[in-house]
Design an enzyme around this catalytic site. Structure first.
Site, PDB file in Angstrom:
ATOM      1  N   PRO A  20      45.126  21.414  31.522  1.00 42.13           N
ATOM      2  CA  PRO A  20      45.492  22.802  31.833  1.00 42.13           C
ATOM      3  C   PRO A  20      46.940  23.095  31.469  1.00 42.13           C
ATOM      4  O   PRO A  20      47.834  22.316  31.798  1.00 42.13           O
ATOM      5  CB  PRO A  20      45.270  22.895  33.355  1.00 42.13           C
ATOM      6  N   GLN A  73      41.643  26.569  36.313  1.00 41.41           N
ATOM      7  CA  GLN A  73      42.437  25.946  37.375  1.00 41.41           C
ATOM      8  C   GLN A  73      42.964  27.031  38.311  1.00 41.41           C
ATOM      9  O   GLN A  73      43.454  28.074  37.855  1.00 41.41           O
ATOM     10  CB  GLN A  73      43.607  25.169  36.784  1.00 41.41           C
ATOM     11  N   TYR A 112      53.153  21.888  43.822  1.00 40.89           N
ATOM     12  CA  TYR A 112      52.625  23.175  44.299  1.00 40.89           C
ATOM     13  C   TYR A 112      52.187  23.044  45.756  1.00 40.89           C
ATOM     14  O   TYR A 112      52.261  21.978  46.351  1.00 40.89           O
ATOM     15  CB  TYR A 112      51.491  23.639  43.380  1.00 40.89           C
ATOM     16  N   ARG A 120      42.824  18.310  40.895  1.00 45.10           N
ATOM     17  CA  ARG A 120      43.988  17.702  40.215  1.00 45.10           C
ATOM     18  C   ARG A 120      44.949  17.257  41.300  1.00 45.10           C
ATOM     19  O   ARG A 120      45.569  18.087  41.995  1.00 45.10           O
ATOM     20  CB  ARG A 120      44.658  18.671  39.248  1.00 45.10           C
ATOM     21  N   GLY A 167      47.448  17.621  26.276  1.00 44.02           N
ATOM     22  CA  GLY A 167      48.059  18.935  26.390  1.00 44.02           C
ATOM     23  C   GLY A 167      48.787  19.322  25.129  1.00 44.02           C
ATOM     24  O   GLY A 167      48.228  19.951  24.221  1.00 44.02           O
ATOM     25  N   ARG A 168      50.033  18.904  25.024  1.00 45.33           N
ATOM     26  CA  ARG A 168      50.897  19.422  23.961  1.00 45.33           C
ATOM     27  C   ARG A 168      50.472  19.028  22.561  1.00 45.33           C
ATOM     28  O   ARG A 168      50.642  19.813  21.615  1.00 45.33           O
ATOM     29  CB  ARG A 168      52.348  19.005  24.242  1.00 45.33           C
TER      30      ARG A 168
HETATM   31  C1  LIG Z   1      53.681  24.496  28.757  1.00 47.38           C
HETATM   32  C2  LIG Z   1      52.943  23.671  29.770  1.00 47.38           C
HETATM   33  C3  LIG Z   1      52.236  24.316  30.770  1.00 47.38           C
HETATM   34  C4  LIG Z   1      51.552  23.552  31.735  1.00 47.38           C
HETATM   35  N1  LIG Z   1      50.812  24.202  32.676  1.00 47.38           N
HETATM   36  C5  LIG Z   1      50.092  23.475  33.564  1.00 47.38           C
HETATM   37  C6  LIG Z   1      49.219  24.116  34.486  1.00 47.38           C
HETATM   38  O1  LIG Z   1      49.054  25.337  34.481  1.00 47.38           O
HETATM   39  N2  LIG Z   1      48.559  23.334  35.375  1.00 47.38           N
HETATM   40  C7  LIG Z   1      48.691  21.962  35.395  1.00 47.38           C
HETATM   41  O2  LIG Z   1      48.069  21.296  36.219  1.00 47.38           O
HETATM   42  N3  LIG Z   1      49.463  21.332  34.493  1.00 47.38           N
HETATM   43  C8  LIG Z   1      50.143  22.044  33.592  1.00 47.38           C
HETATM   44  N4  LIG Z   1      50.873  21.394  32.641  1.00 47.38           N
HETATM   45  C9  LIG Z   1      50.820  19.910  32.556  1.00 47.38           C
HETATM   46  C10 LIG Z   1      49.729  19.480  31.560  1.00 47.38           C
HETATM   47  O3  LIG Z   1      48.446  19.737  32.058  1.00 47.38           O
HETATM   48  C11 LIG Z   1      49.821  17.965  31.236  1.00 47.38           C
HETATM   49  O4  LIG Z   1      49.626  17.229  32.410  1.00 47.38           O
HETATM   50  C12 LIG Z   1      51.182  17.590  30.638  1.00 47.38           C
HETATM   51  O5  LIG Z   1      51.555  18.485  29.608  1.00 47.38           O
HETATM   52  C13 LIG Z   1      51.154  16.160  30.101  1.00 47.38           C
HETATM   53  O6  LIG Z   1      50.223  16.019  29.061  1.00 47.38           O
HETATM   54  P1  LIG Z   1      50.685  16.039  27.502  1.00 47.38           P
HETATM   55  O7  LIG Z   1      51.765  15.014  27.359  1.00 47.38           O
HETATM   56  O8  LIG Z   1      49.423  15.681  26.750  1.00 47.38           O
HETATM   57  O9  LIG Z   1      51.185  17.416  27.189  1.00 47.38           O
HETATM   58  C14 LIG Z   1      51.588  22.130  31.694  1.00 47.38           C
HETATM   59  C15 LIG Z   1      52.312  21.514  30.683  1.00 47.38           C
HETATM   60  C16 LIG Z   1      52.983  22.257  29.739  1.00 47.38           C
HETATM   61  C17 LIG Z   1      53.734  21.536  28.641  1.00 47.38           C
END
Ligand SMILES: Cc1cc2nc3c(=O)[nH]c(=O)nc-3n(C[C@H](O)[C@H](O)[C@H](O)COP(=O)(O)O)c2cc1C
Length: 348
Positions: A37, A115, A188, A236, A331-332
């Site tokens: 998410p 979510q 949160y 989560r 994610g990213r």
């Molecule tokens: C821009 C951005 C927005 C995010 N928004 C959420 C979110 O709305 N809810 C959540 O549980 N995690 C959020 N995350 C965390 C991601 O779900 C994920 O756990 C985190 O980016 C690590 O994974 P990655 O290294 O593959 O990006 C966000 C991360 C980023 C970078």
């Protein structure tokens, strides 16, 4: 619509773990790749879903090559809003946009979860116009400058918040989502109750780990009762804080034991960070929370999702192979490359 065929690397060989189906009761996924998410900051100032948000989500679906896209946090009540362009699931007036959000992912051939969250002390008072709620008056260790000192939620506040989560789950069902994820991580509200760093209450919601987990489990029960028999519920969980004085890996094991009676209600446990949010200062290995996830997975039968720093499919394969998780959240890497799955899984 037909799902695009994925290439399992060069030559004939066993199907990579990432491409294997998940068949776990209500949770049926075509493969093990989940878009984690992310708040994509594309709603209207009122929190309504826009075409731009749907377009971005459709990109994340990687032409149907992922098993599941989890839409980023939607606030369940106006008082729990974290960011200016965050989508809302707090009112029936949001329904049209929520339907479009679920539809745009189904049109890509992928499952869609939404979510739902309450930011607690991380709510932005400039957006909400009210003093934020939390377990008590303590800010999160990573509080931003726009966060102000919270007030302790009363039992009436907690009943209202739980009702807001349930109403959000009803809207998610009516909008056609396949599942709902409860955000109990990353500092949160539910995480503020879970962590001893922010919860020093003296009532039944504070003190022991069992008490600190109580609000989360009440929300799980309320959400489950709105989802009906077919929809999935994901939790989560910001299990370990990885900070002095916070929840430890020992606490993670006890949390898992407390979750055992709730296994029939929970279809997926997404293991992430607590008061350290979604990254860890002390670990740069892909799958940052693999230690917590491994402990939880060894104690529960519910599928476990792990995200954090996974950039290559080989890293995801290794995490699945190590027994840390059943699903890999990305994610990213996917946000930055709409062809990630195609390129990583083609063997080229
Ligand atoms: C821009 C951005 C927005 C995010 N928004 C959420 C979110 O709305 N809810 C959540 O549980 N995690 C959020 N995350 C965390 C991601 O779900 C994920 O756990 C985190 O980016 C690590 O994974 P990655 O290294 O593959 O990006 C966000 C991360 C980023 C970078």
């Amino acid at each position: 619509m037909g799902r695009p065929r994925l290439h399992a690397g060069r030559g004939v060989g066993p199907t990579p773990r990432l491409l294997q189906e998940l068949d776990a009761g209500r949770l049926q996924l075509a493969n093990r790749i989940v878009v984690a998410p992310m708040d994509l900051a594309r709603s209207t100032p009122d929190g309504l879903v826009t075409q731009a948000l749907c377009k971005r989500l459709a990109h994340l679906a990687q032409q149907g090559r992922v098993g599941l896209v989890e839409c980023g946090h939607h606030f369940v009540g106006d008082e729990g809003r974290a960011t200016a362009r965050q989508p809302s699931i707090a009112h029936d007036g949001c329904m049209e946009g929520l339907r479009r959000e679920a539809d745009c992912l189904h049109e890509e051939g992928v499952a869609a979860f939404v979510q739902v969250s309450h930011a607690g002390s991380a709510a932005d008072p400039l957006l909400t116009g009210s003093r934020p709620l939390s377990a008590g008056g303590l800010p999160c260790p990573g509080a931003k400058r726009n966060h102000c000192l919270p007030q302790a939620a009363s039992p009436e506040d907690l009943a209202r918040v739980t009702g807001d989560f349930a109403a959000a789950a009803r809207r998610a069902r009516q909008a056609g989502f396949d599942g709902v994820e409860i955000h109990a991580a990353h500092g949160y509200l539910l995480n503020q109750f879970l962590s001893p760093l922010t919860n020093q209450r003296q009532d039944i919601y504070g003190g022991s780990l069992e008490n600190r987990l109580r609000l989360t489990l009440e929300v799980v029960g309320a959400v489950r009762s709105e989802l009906g028999a077919d929809m999935s519920l994901s939790l989560r969980l910001g299990a370990c804080d990885y900070l002095d004085g916070g929840n430890t890996l020992e606490d993670v094991c006890r949390m898992a034991d407390l979750l055992v009676p709730w296994e029939p209600d929970i279809d997926l446990l997404s293991v992430s960070g607590g008061m350290c949010y979604y990254s860890r200062r002390d670990s740069v290995e892909p799958g940052w929370f693999a230690d917590s996830a491994t402990l939880i997975r060894s104690r529960l039968h519910v599928p476990v999702l792990l995200a954090g720093g996974v950039r290559r499919s080989s890293e995801g394969e290794a995490l699945l192979g190590s027994g840390a998780c059943d699903l890999v959240g990305i994610g990213r890497s996917i946000a930055n490359n709409p062809r990630w799955a195609e390129l990583e899984l083609s063997g080229n």
